[in-house]
Scaffold this active site. Structure first.
Site, PDB file in Angstrom:
ATOM      1  N   GLY A  52       2.876   7.697  -5.474  1.00  0.00           N
ATOM      2  CA  GLY A  52       1.881   7.128  -6.385  1.00  0.00           C
ATOM      3  C   GLY A  52       0.467   7.558  -6.013  1.00  0.00           C
ATOM      4  N   ARG A  53      -0.370   7.570  -7.016  1.00  0.00           N
ATOM      5  CA  ARG A  53      -1.776   7.906  -6.792  1.00  0.00           C
ATOM      6  C   ARG A  53      -2.626   6.900  -7.530  1.00  0.00           C
ATOM      7  NH1 ARG A  53      -2.768  13.182  -4.914  1.00  0.00           N
ATOM      8  NH2 ARG A  53      -0.847  14.365  -4.956  1.00  0.00           N
ATOM      9  N   GLY A  54      -3.701   6.496  -6.932  1.00  0.00           N
ATOM     10  CA  GLY A  54      -4.630   5.602  -7.611  1.00  0.00           C
ATOM     11  C   GLY A  54      -6.028   6.128  -7.367  1.00  0.00           C
ATOM     12  N   SER A  55      -7.013   5.384  -7.863  1.00  0.00           N
ATOM     13  CA  SER A  55      -8.384   5.856  -7.686  1.00  0.00           C
ATOM     14  C   SER A  55      -8.828   5.727  -6.235  1.00  0.00           C
ATOM     15  CB  SER A  55      -9.316   5.075  -8.620  1.00  0.00           C
ATOM     16  OG  SER A  55      -9.009   3.703  -8.555  1.00  0.00           O
ATOM     17  N   VAL A  87      -0.316   7.260  -2.247  1.00  0.00           N
ATOM     18  CA  VAL A  87       0.723   6.471  -1.591  1.00  0.00           C
ATOM     19  C   VAL A  87       1.948   7.362  -1.381  1.00  0.00           C
ATOM     20  CG1 VAL A  87       2.157   4.391  -1.716  1.00  0.00           C
ATOM     21  CG2 VAL A  87      -0.144   4.368  -2.685  1.00  0.00           C
ATOM     22  N   LYS A 126      -0.317   4.087   2.380  1.00  0.00           N
ATOM     23  CA  LYS A 126      -1.441   4.395   1.489  1.00  0.00           C
ATOM     24  C   LYS A 126      -2.525   5.016   2.360  1.00  0.00           C
ATOM     25  CE  LYS A 126      -4.171   1.935  -2.026  1.00  0.00           C
ATOM     26  NZ  LYS A 126      -4.199   0.658  -2.759  1.00  0.00           N
ATOM     27  N   ASP A 183      -8.003  -7.753  -9.279  1.00  0.00           N
ATOM     28  CA  ASP A 183      -7.543  -6.621 -10.098  1.00  0.00           C
ATOM     29  C   ASP A 183      -6.095  -6.844 -10.553  1.00  0.00           C
ATOM     30  OD1 ASP A 183      -7.761  -4.251 -11.442  1.00  0.00           O
ATOM     31  OD2 ASP A 183      -7.521  -2.967  -9.674  1.00  0.00           O
TER      32      ASP A 183
HETATM   33  N1  ATP Z   1       4.219  -0.631  -1.437  1.00  0.00           N
HETATM   34  C1  ATP Z   1       4.496   0.242  -2.408  1.00  0.00           C
HETATM   35  N2  ATP Z   1       5.777   0.560  -2.699  1.00  0.00           N
HETATM   36  C2  ATP Z   1       6.054   1.442  -3.673  1.00  0.00           C
HETATM   37  N3  ATP Z   1       5.129   2.060  -4.437  1.00  0.00           N
HETATM   38  C3  ATP Z   1       3.834   1.771  -4.209  1.00  0.00           C
HETATM   39  C4  ATP Z   1       3.445   0.856  -3.191  1.00  0.00           C
HETATM   40  N4  ATP Z   1       2.106   0.752  -3.195  1.00  0.00           N
HETATM   41  C5  ATP Z   1       1.668   1.568  -4.169  1.00  0.00           C
HETATM   42  N5  ATP Z   1       2.688   2.182  -4.789  1.00  0.00           N
HETATM   43  C6  ATP Z   1       2.592   3.162  -5.890  1.00  0.00           C
HETATM   44  O1  ATP Z   1       1.376   3.866  -5.753  1.00  0.00           O
HETATM   45  C7  ATP Z   1       0.549   3.684  -6.910  1.00  0.00           C
HETATM   46  C8  ATP Z   1      -0.917   3.579  -6.506  1.00  0.00           C
HETATM   47  O2  ATP Z   1      -1.061   2.492  -5.604  1.00  0.00           O
HETATM   48  P1  ATP Z   1      -2.304   1.507  -5.690  1.00  0.00           P
HETATM   49  O3  ATP Z   1      -2.360   0.917  -7.059  1.00  0.00           O
HETATM   50  O4  ATP Z   1      -2.235   0.537  -4.571  1.00  0.00           O
HETATM   51  O5  ATP Z   1      -3.465   2.542  -5.469  1.00  0.00           O
HETATM   52  P2  ATP Z   1      -4.973   2.404  -5.898  1.00  0.00           P
HETATM   53  O6  ATP Z   1      -5.645   3.669  -5.546  1.00  0.00           O
HETATM   54  O7  ATP Z   1      -5.549   1.172  -5.302  1.00  0.00           O
HETATM   55  O8  ATP Z   1      -4.803   2.228  -7.467  1.00  0.00           O
HETATM   56  P3  ATP Z   1      -5.876   1.745  -8.554  1.00  0.00           P
HETATM   57  O9  ATP Z   1      -6.411   3.003  -9.156  1.00  0.00           O
HETATM   58  O10 ATP Z   1      -5.031   0.962  -9.538  1.00  0.00           O
HETATM   59  O11 ATP Z   1      -6.900   0.924  -7.878  1.00  0.00           O
HETATM   60  C9  ATP Z   1       1.091   2.418  -7.562  1.00  0.00           C
HETATM   61  O12 ATP Z   1       0.842   2.411  -8.935  1.00  0.00           O
HETATM   62  C10 ATP Z   1       2.565   2.491  -7.243  1.00  0.00           C
HETATM   63  O13 ATP Z   1       3.239   3.319  -8.172  1.00  0.00           O
END
Ligand code: ATP
Length: 414
Positions: free
Chosen positions: A13-16, A20, A35, A123
């Site tokens: 997974g990727r977020g802003s 992950v 992460k 959030d």
């Molecule tokens: N503990 C976990 N187990 C499985 N997948 C995960 C886990 N944590 C995160 N992910 C995956 O990684 C993606 C991004 O994680 P997360 O939302 O925590 O990142 P972020 O950068 O904070 O995102 P955002 O842009 O929503 O703030 C999630 O949408 C999910 O698909």
């Protein structure tokens, strides 16, 4: 236990605020999610998430497993929750209201625990709810924007995702537990409408006017009433999570055990809905059962095959109607036992049905030893006979006996 020696796997997974990845603990094979962040802008949010997750202890929130710095990256190690996000699940196929209620209940339980610990998530949205094997094992994740109710320094400022923001947050006021309740209401609409935030009301209208997110027409009256309790413009008039858990939309426990089927084997193994019930009572989990069982099966003398409900389903030994081959010769009779043996599969196979799973054990028999003795015996016979043949050949030459010559030539010695 602290995870020191771990290996990073594929990106899940990727977020802003970071990336992950799947990872595993090299000392015991435990799988978890990591992460990582490596820029100043993203590290700040990750540091915040580490602090908050460390302080929370709730079965409805993704579990903190550790944190470190490696190869210039700040890492948060946390429980791996399979199944993607609830937003993905809602976008894939329309959710029945029972499923929406089950996920909403998990989020309300997570928020109740976070608020009790003085944490506001800031959030809440379906993309930050990890689905798990089924709705009653979903977990709330992504605490990067979270703040503490008492944390004056961090309070205020725009935090979270605009469409899910409560009016006071849009106005730049300090987020309160009630702000999460507003976002929970938006999340219920989002789940009921295929993972979208379908309202077209502008943020200005939400923050400063009378605008409200549009409630999905597909929701039942109970659902609409629940949303009304969440989307009250004044934070102090919104219901708290404790109160919402008593609302008929969430209060009826629809999560009858066995109702939800795991989507994959790995989900079934990781499904931790048995870990703890809502009263905090520890129950044995599927993964624990599987782990313990494997340890038992490979351990010395752990299993008594003759009892404990095991049944022999294949037996290559004496008395076996299919597989008994006394000579151990695979080439002569072509029996099933031999083919079996050729494939390196000869042996004793046990099968047992346990907890709905067929457990098999294959034990290698001593047939291969018997085979070795047999071939050794045949070879020895030939070696012992060799001097006899040589004597016959010499004797035949010396005496010129036609008879012996004939015999020897018959054997191709001339
Ligand atoms: N503990 C976990 N187990 C499985 N997948 C995960 C886990 N944590 C995160 N992910 C995956 O990684 C993606 C991004 O994680 P997360 O939302 O925590 O990142 P972020 O950068 O904070 O995102 P955002 O842009 O929503 O703030 C999630 O949408 C999910 O698909």
């Amino acid at each position: 236990m602290e995870i020191k020696n771990w290996v990073k796997g594929s990106c899940i997974g990727r977020g802003s605020f970071g990336k992950v990845n799947l990872a595993f603990d090299a000392s015991n094979g435990q799988i978890f999610a990591v992460k990582s962040a490596n820029s100043i802008a993203t590290v700040d949010s990750l540091e915040n998430e580490i602090r908050v997750l460390k302080s929370l202890n709730s079965p409805y929130v993704v579990t903190y497993l550790g944190d470190d710095v490696r190869f210039g990256e700040r890492n948060l190690l946390m429980e791996y929750v399979p199944g993607g996000t609830v937003a993905d699940a809602a976008a894939k196929s329309p959710m029945e209201e029972a499923e929406v209620r089950a996920y909403a209940r998990r989020v309300a339980l997570a928020l109740r625990d976070a608020h009790a610990a003085g944490v506001v998530h800031c959030d809440v949205k379906a993309r930050n709810v990890l689905a798990g094997a089924n709705p009653d094992s979903a977990k709330l994740a992504d605490f990067g924007s979270a703040t503490r109710v008492v944390d004056g320094a961090r309070a205020g400022g725009l935090r979270g995702t605009p469409l899910w923001m409560a009016p006071e947050v849009v106005r730049g006021e300090a987020p309160l537990p009630a702000s999460d309740v507003w976002s929970l209401g938006c999340t219920v609409i989002e789940m009921a409408t295929g993972g979208k935030a379908p309202w077209e009301v502008s943020m200005v209208e939400i923050g400063y006017g009378e605008g409200l997110p549009t409630v999905s027409a597909a929701l039942s009256d109970v659902g609409k009433d629940f949303i009304e309790k969440c989307l009250r413009r004044e934070g102090r008039e919104r219901w708290t999570c404790e109160m919402l858990l008593e609302h008929p939309f969430l209060a009826v426990d629809l999560m009858v055990r066995g109702r939800w089927s795991p989507r994959t084997v790995i989900e079934a193994i990781f499904d931790d809905d048995d870990d703890e019930d809502e009263d905090g009572t520890e129950l044995s989990s599927g993964s624990e059962w599987a782990r313990d069982r494997i340890v038992e099966l490979v351990g010395d003398g752990g299993v008594v095959w003759e009892s404990e409900g095991w049944e022999v389903v294949r037996w290559g030994g004496e008395g076996d109607p299919i597989g008994n081959c006394l000579s151990g010769c695979c080439f002569c009779c072509g029996c099933e036992c031999c083919c079996w043996e050729e494939e390196g599969m000869s042996g004793l196979e046990h099968e047992q049905v346990e907890n709905g799973m067929v457990v098999r054990d294959l034990r290698v028999l001593s047939i291969s030893e018997d085979l070795f003795v047999y071939h050794f015996f045949v070879l020895s016979c030939w070696i012992m006979l060799l001097p006899v043949w040589i004597m016959i050949w010499l004797f035949g030459h010396r005496l010129g006996t036609d008879f012996l010559k004939t015999v020897c030539s018959g054997f191709g010695f001339f």
